[in-house]
Design a protein around this motif. Structure first.
Motif, PDB file in Angstrom:
ATOM      1  N   UNK A  11       1.658   8.343   4.198  1.00  0.00           N
ATOM      2  CA  UNK A  11       2.769   7.481   3.809  1.00  0.00           C
ATOM      3  C   UNK A  11       3.940   7.643   4.773  1.00  0.00           C
ATOM      4  N   UNK A  12       4.276   8.898   5.119  1.00  0.00           N
ATOM      5  CA  UNK A  12       5.395   9.128   6.022  1.00  0.00           C
ATOM      6  C   UNK A  12       5.182   8.479   7.382  1.00  0.00           C
ATOM      7  N   UNK A  20      -7.987  11.053  12.719  1.00  0.00           N
ATOM      8  CA  UNK A  20      -8.116   9.857  11.868  1.00  0.00           C
ATOM      9  C   UNK A  20      -6.777   9.530  11.214  1.00  0.00           C
ATOM     10  N   UNK A  21      -6.088  10.549  10.691  1.00  0.00           N
ATOM     11  CA  UNK A  21      -4.807  10.342  10.013  1.00  0.00           C
ATOM     12  C   UNK A  21      -3.796   9.671  10.933  1.00  0.00           C
ATOM     13  N   UNK A  33       0.799  -1.223   0.000  1.00  0.00           N
ATOM     14  CA  UNK A  33       0.000   0.000   0.000  1.00  0.00           C
ATOM     15  C   UNK A  33       0.828   1.267   0.000  1.00  0.00           C
ATOM     16  N   UNK A  34       2.033   1.214   0.563  1.00  0.00           N
ATOM     17  CA  UNK A  34       2.897   2.392   0.567  1.00  0.00           C
ATOM     18  C   UNK A  34       3.220   2.849  -0.851  1.00  0.00           C
ATOM     19  N   UNK A  35       3.218   1.910  -1.806  1.00  0.00           N
ATOM     20  CA  UNK A  35       3.640   2.223  -3.167  1.00  0.00           C
ATOM     21  C   UNK A  35       2.473   2.485  -4.115  1.00  0.00           C
ATOM     22  N   UNK A  36       1.262   2.187  -3.676  1.00  0.00           N
ATOM     23  CA  UNK A  36       0.113   2.386  -4.571  1.00  0.00           C
ATOM     24  C   UNK A  36      -0.955   3.255  -3.922  1.00  0.00           C
ATOM     25  N   UNK A  37      -0.583   3.952  -2.836  1.00  0.00           N
ATOM     26  CA  UNK A  37      -1.586   4.729  -2.096  1.00  0.00           C
ATOM     27  C   UNK A  37      -2.220   5.813  -2.945  1.00  0.00           C
ATOM     28  N   UNK A  38      -1.520   6.326  -3.944  1.00  0.00           N
ATOM     29  CA  UNK A  38      -2.094   7.354  -4.814  1.00  0.00           C
ATOM     30  C   UNK A  38      -3.196   6.790  -5.705  1.00  0.00           C
ATOM     31  N   UNK A  39      -3.206   5.473  -5.878  1.00  0.00           N
ATOM     32  CA  UNK A  39      -4.204   4.832  -6.737  1.00  0.00           C
ATOM     33  C   UNK A  39      -5.230   4.053  -5.905  1.00  0.00           C
ATOM     34  N   UNK A  40      -4.751   3.401  -4.838  1.00  0.00           N
ATOM     35  CA  UNK A  40      -5.651   2.669  -3.936  1.00  0.00           C
ATOM     36  C   UNK A  40      -5.368   3.193  -2.545  1.00  0.00           C
ATOM     37  N   UNK A  41      -5.871   4.360  -2.240  1.00  0.00           N
ATOM     38  CA  UNK A  41      -5.519   5.051  -1.005  1.00  0.00           C
ATOM     39  C   UNK A  41      -5.868   4.255   0.247  1.00  0.00           C
ATOM     40  N   UNK A  42      -6.884   3.420   0.128  1.00  0.00           N
ATOM     41  CA  UNK A  42      -7.371   2.706   1.313  1.00  0.00           C
ATOM     42  C   UNK A  42      -6.547   1.454   1.621  1.00  0.00           C
ATOM     43  N   UNK A  43      -5.660   1.029   0.707  1.00  0.00           N
ATOM     44  CA  UNK A  43      -4.965  -0.249   0.884  1.00  0.00           C
ATOM     45  C   UNK A  43      -4.115  -0.297   2.164  1.00  0.00           C
ATOM     46  N   UNK A  44      -3.281   0.716   2.463  1.00  0.00           N
ATOM     47  CA  UNK A  44      -2.543   0.644   3.737  1.00  0.00           C
ATOM     48  C   UNK A  44      -3.474   0.571   4.943  1.00  0.00           C
ATOM     49  N   UNK A  45      -4.608   1.281   4.874  1.00  0.00           N
ATOM     50  CA  UNK A  45      -5.564   1.258   5.986  1.00  0.00           C
ATOM     51  C   UNK A  45      -6.186  -0.114   6.152  1.00  0.00           C
ATOM     52  N   UNK A  46      -6.478  -0.792   5.035  1.00  0.00           N
ATOM     53  CA  UNK A  46      -7.020  -2.155   5.111  1.00  0.00           C
ATOM     54  C   UNK A  46      -6.012  -3.061   5.816  1.00  0.00           C
TER      55      UNK A  46
END
Length: 426
Positions: free
Chosen positions: A397-398, A99-100, A28-41
């Motif tokens: 991401x940071x 939330x962040x 998710x760190x590398x695709x967050x701009x496209x699938x923003x929710x992936x790291x959160x999942x």
């Protein structure tokens, strides 16, 4: 019923689930701009997995280490309590920050509840991270080769070739990936083919870091290299390896200056940037100059609100007020928040909040200090240096990158449920 649940949700199965969710966080760190929710999942899934273990098996796996994980949670509470100092119009920004910053609550809680991951799964997660960095580096290199003249010119104007994630965070990931590859080469249990691949990866990513030529990435790269040099000399007395390393660190920038136009142009741009610091209007076009004036504006706020700051949610308005008052030559579009985590926190939380943040953030490093922890030292080194030039923990991401890999290395220091012969990557 309890025995049925325990036989269903066995530790082995929960470990596989936790590893899968950790893999989602990394990807998710590398695709967050496209699938923003992936790291959160990944974060939520890891938290649910850990909670399932705790409920089904009726225990907290790392109970005695609560101060290590609780220290990060206290940082989250600092953000929550700052709501007492927020102006009503900015309450929506406050809740967005709450939330962040949730990873500061959920990730430490998950790693506290769940038993330490097996060594092989930890190593696979590091290999996945290195692979993701290599893939992202190849994409950026491909773009550069297709747009050579355009990208080279960008570097003369404080711009960088496109990367995923953003170039500052990605440059830190490149440094960590090089460090992880070196550590796995030195202590990991690698087949011969994987050993050669890791060696090639470390060399190519080190060269890519210089082609990318992001200042924060280069500083962290040489800082981690310097820490390794000191360790070779003082701790292991491996003087020959230390001399080899010193030679590489001295020669690499000279070779890169000749080899990569991006590196040369970034060097030229940095010198020009530094020469414009006394010109206020230069903040409109030069990134380093803009940062210097953001520090000056921040200092005015710190002097007026030294103890508890102005809250993170109100910071943008307060900074804009200082820019308008003291630096009218700087355009509104060039107003920056202070690109330094400590100064940022001083403005947001004052000296009290910043002191508590500093103690809590670095407490796990003190806890781990007596042990040999190259990956933890590398991550703390590069994250701390990034704090000096960025508000690293104030972006999704940071924050996720910094916290997750600190916790992953701390996890490797914990005693596993089953005895292991393999080296645990910390």
């Amino acid at each position: 019923m309890a025995s049925t649940l325990a036989s269903t949700f066995t530790l082995a199965r929960l470990h596989y689930a936790a590893t899968a969710f950790c893999a989602l966080i990394i990807a998710g760190l590398f695709v967050a701009n496209y699938i923003r929710i992936l790291p959160s999942i990944g974060i939520v899934g890891l938290s649910v997995t850990a909670l399932t273990y705790s409920v089904v098996h009726k225990r907290v796996a790392n109970r005695k280490h609560w101060p290590v994980f609780g220290a990060f949670i206290v940082i989250y509470l600092i953000h929550v309590l700052s709501g007492l100092n927020v102006k009503p119009p900015n309450l929506p920004d406050y809740w967005r920050d709450v939330v962040l910053q949730l990873p500061l609550l959920l990730l430490p809680l998950a790693f506290w509840l769940l038993p330490a991951l097996p060594a092989r799964q930890l190593q696979n997660l590091w290999l996945l991270f290195i692979g993701c960095v290599v893939a992202a580096a190849l994409v950026s290199t491909g773009y550069y080769l297709l747009h050579l003249e355009e990208v080279n010119e960008m570097y003369l104007h404080s711009k960088i070739m496109p990367t995923e994630p953003d170039h500052i965070r990605f440059s830190l990931m490149v440094t960590l990936a090089v460090g992880a590859a070196v550590v796995l080469l030195s202590w990991g249990n690698n087949p011969s083919g994987q050993h050669r691949l890791l060696l090639a990866t470390a060399v190519l990513l080190a060269l890519f870091q210089h082609m990318l030529a992001v200042r924060s990435g280069l500083v962290t790269f040489y800082a981690v290299g310097g820490v390794l040099f000191v360790w070779l000399v003082l701790r292991t007395k491996q003087y020959r390896q230390a001399i080899y390393l010193a030679g590489i660190l001295l020669v690499l920038p000279m070779v890169s200056y000749q080899l990569f136009p991006t590196f040369r142009n970034k060097f030229t741009n940095t010198k020009e940037d530094l020469g414009k610091v006394d010109d206020t209007k230069a903040a409109n076009t030069y990134s380093l100059v803009a940062r210097v004036y953001s520090y000056k504006a921040a200092w005015e706020i710190i002097k007026q609100h030294p103890l508890v700051g102005v809250s993170k949610a109100d910071m943008k308005d307060e900074m804009a007020q200082q820019f308008r008052k003291n630096y009218p030559g700087i355009d509104k579009e060039s107003y920056l928040l202070p690109h330094n985590q400590f100064i940022y926190d001083l403005v947001a939380f004052g000296f009290l909040g910043t002191l508590l943040f500093t103690i809590c953030f670095f407490y796990p490093a003190l806890w781990a200090a007596p042990r040999f922890t190259p990956l933890l030292v590398a991550q703390y080194t590069l994250v701390t240096l990034s704090f000096l030039v960025e508000y690293t923990l104030e972006t999704q991401i940071g924050l996720t990158f910094s916290l997750f890999f600190l916790l992953l290395t701390i996890n490797a220091l914990l005693k596993p449920e089953q005895p292991e012969q393999e080296w645990r990557p910390a």
